[in-house]
Design an enzyme around this catalytic site. Structure first.
Site, PDB file in Angstrom:
ATOM      1  N   GLY A 111       0.824  -1.190   0.000  1.00 20.62           N
ATOM      2  CA  GLY A 111       0.000   0.000   0.000  1.00 20.62           C
ATOM      3  C   GLY A 111       0.857   1.237   0.000  1.00 20.62           C
ATOM      4  N   CYS A 112       0.219   2.389   0.079  1.00 22.08           N
ATOM      5  CA  CYS A 112       0.933   3.659   0.042  1.00 22.08           C
ATOM      6  C   CYS A 112       0.329   4.596   1.074  1.00 22.08           C
ATOM      7  CB  CYS A 112       0.840   4.281  -1.338  1.00 22.08           C
ATOM      8  SG  CYS A 112       1.417   3.204  -2.680  1.00 22.08           S
ATOM      9  N   THR A 113       1.116   5.581   1.472  1.00 21.36           N
ATOM     10  CA  THR A 113       0.654   6.595   2.414  1.00 21.36           C
ATOM     11  C   THR A 113       0.807   7.958   1.760  1.00 21.36           C
ATOM     12  OG1 THR A 113       1.427   5.228   4.258  1.00 21.36           O
ATOM     13  CG2 THR A 113       0.883   7.524   4.738  1.00 21.36           C
TER      14      THR A 113
END
Length: 614
Positions: free
Chosen positions: A60-62
């Protein structure tokens, strides 16, 4: 605290790698095991093929967005960490402006086609090494000063997806940054472009993204197969998002919101929300806000905790949670946010809080913002103080920022150093991505011994670049008034120099790490928390080996059978496995064979590295 966390994790990994094979071969080990674990003779399952478009739940990414009045430099910040497979190389590139014939279209890997204007803008970006799924550009700044960061992979709830299914040939994460960078003259144009594609062609994979410039930044989230919403981040506030929808209220009569036609009515007609009993909330109607996994919400909580919340709705000094509560979409920070604050947030592991993984005795550990899974991270710093080529800057970290510095790249740079344009999913010495990834790998092999020197050098590199920034931009602005070409060349050369110096830093650190590891005892690497070599860990001397041989000979002469020997060994093992009350003797945690194995592994690794370096 971060050092301590990784220290313990690495100790567990290294010790386990030695002990598990030995334990598995011990007669008593099988009796103690439970469950349906496969036997040692069962063949290992074949690894699934690498499929990039569909990030699974372990990736995932932030995303972090900061309005210009919330920043210390009157800049808009757009930042994101890209967390994915560790061997997925990234390339930096310049895409020139292009002229297109009438009827020419953009063609995506999944069949999406979209008409191109007569002229498309030039831009700089980071892309995947493998173009099988398109460019999959992670960020871009185009010649008009429009920045884009994409994406954070989102999820739809089951009812929303059934009501408006995803479209295989719709717009995808791999295409959206390219389309915006090519065509958007302003952030609003970019938002409307993506919205038009969603409504006409559909969405093939849910995502969140941001589009901004030096005056504003918009957050856009897809809601279903053909619906979407966008919100302009207030100038004096910031936003933190992970891998779930966060937009709640949508007021399409306000200039601060945009969305698909019939967005709210469709939700009501399909029982995604009840207008009689509740206010419309995008994430609850279309997304997973009612079941917002801690995997995502830890990072949202972490952002609010890190930057602070002025005039918070809660009574405590600390941000409550994380527990899936309805945090505000955006918040005013306690103090103005500097670009270095955003960089440090991408390394945040909740140090000093009760969510610090080091303070937890057992899994599941919280998903942190700073992670070794990051393969590229960027902070776009956009201003309206001057021409885009010399005033906007993309700070880019190749690999995880835990082990890689942020390097400033101005849009004036039109040719990236060759190492930053190379790399695949296999290690190569001529790839900048792999040089920084290797540095990360080495760091976490012996974090306690390596991390302090690495952190100090990375911080020093970034501090120097930040201190020079105002001077470099001022010089470029003065040159621009007289000769735009010279101004461009000045900052392009500076960006290139910084990129090459970062590579030199990586090389120097790698040499220092190898030297440090070569002069570190094996027991120190396996047990970094131990201050001195524990008693009982000494390797057997020749006398011990002779005694052992004599004992074996006596046993053979006595005619002891294999069965009797095994029974005797089991009796001795059981006798020595009791508590301290059963006897005074306490053996070492790791046996001699384990130490020999570990020492051999370390020696082989060092030898391999030295041969490679030579």
């Amino acid at each position: 605290m971060r050092h301590k966390t990784i220290t313990v994790l690495m100790a567990v990994v290294m010790v386990a790698s030695v002990l598990v094979p030995i334990t598995a071969a011990t007669p008593g080990a099988a009796a103690e095991s439970t469950g349906d674990a496969p036997s040692a003779t069962e063949p290992a399952a074949e690894a699934p093929p690498h499929v990039h478009p569909d990030h699974d739940e372990d990736r995932g990414c932030t995303m972090i967005l900061v309005g210009k009045d919330a920043s210390a430099s009157d800049s808009v910040f757009m930042a994101r960490t890209e967390d994915y497979d560790g061997n997925w190389a990234k390339h930096l590139q310049h895409v020139p402006a292009q002229t297109h014939e009438d009827g020419e279209t953009y063609e995506a890997f999944n069949g999406l086609e979209w008409p191109l204007p007569e002229e498309t803008y030039s831009y700089n970006s980071a892309k995947d090494w493998n173009t099988e799924y398109g460019q999959f550009e992670q960020f871009a700044i185009n010649s008009q000063g429009v920045g884009v960061t994409a994406t954070t992979t989102l999820s739809l709830n089951k009812d929303a997806e059934e009501a408006d299914p995803l479209v295989d040939a719709g717009i995808h994460e791999a295409s959206v940054a390219t389309l915006v960078a090519q065509q958007a003259d302003t952030p609003e144009e970019g938002v409307e472009l993506v919205g038009d594609i969603i409504e006409e062609e559909g969405v093939s994979q849910p995502f969140g993204m941001a589009i901004g410039n030096g005056t504003e930044v918009w957050l856009l989230e897809t809601a279903s197969g053909h619906h979407w919403a966008a919100h302009k981040i207030p100038d004096d506030e910031y936003f933190v998002g992970a891998n779930a929808m966060r937009i709640g209220e949508v007021d399409l009569d306000s200039p601060n919101y945009k969305g698909s036609d019939g967005l709210i009515e469709f939700a009501a007609e399909n029982d995604l929300y009840d207008p009689e009993t509740e206010e419309f909330h995008l994430a609850k109607a279309y997304g997973t806000a009612d079941d917002y996994a801690s995997y995502n919400y830890n990072r949202v909580w972490g952002g609010l905790n890190y930057f602070g919340v002025a005039d918070a709705a809660w009574d405590t000094d600390d941000v409550p949670g994380p527990d899936g509560r309805d945090y505000p979409l955006t918040a005013e920070p306690e103090t103005e946010i500097a670009v270095e604050d955003v960089m440090e947030f991408t390394r945040y592991r909740y140090q000093g809080t009760d969510q610090d993984p080091m303070e937890m005795d057992e899994p599941p550990l919280p998903r942190t913002v700073g992670t070794t899974a990051t393969i590229e991270s960027h902070v776009l710093q956009l201003t309206d103080d001057g021409p885009t080529p010399i005033s906007d800057v993309a700070w880019v970290s190749m690999g995880t920022p835990l082990a890689s510095p942020y390097v400033p790249y101005y849009p004036a740079l039109e040719e990236f150093p060759e190492p930053y344009t190379k790399g695949t999913d296999t290690y190569s010495e001529d790839s900048a991505f792999w040089q920084f990834k290797s540095l990360s790998n080495l760091q976490f092999l012996a974090y306690d011994h390596v991390a302090p020197m690495m952190s100090e050098e990375i911080e020093s590199f970034e501090d120097a670049a930040l201190e020079r920034q105002a001077e470099k931009e001022q010089t470029a602005a003065e040159l621009w008034e007289e000769n735009e070409t010279e101004a461009r060349e000045y900052l392009a050369n500076y960006s290139e120099t910084q990129a090459l110096e970062a590579l030199e830093l990586a090389s120097d650190l790698e040499k220092e790490i190898h030297t440090t590891l070569a002069n570190t005892e094996g027991w120190e690497l396996a047990n970094p928390a131990v201050d001195a070599e524990p008693e009982g860990w000494e390797l057997p001397d020749e006398g011990d080996e002779a005694t052992e041989s004599e004992n074996e000979a006596e046993n053979d002469e006595g005619g002891e059978t294999d069965a009797e020997s095994a029974e005797s060994a089991e009796t001795e093992t059981n006798a020595g496995s009791g508590s301290e009350e059963d006897g005074d003797a306490t053996g070492p945690v790791i046996g001699v064979s384990s130490i020999v194995t570990l020492a051999a592994l370390v020696a082989l690794a060092v030898l391999a590295v030295r041969r490679r370096d030579n």
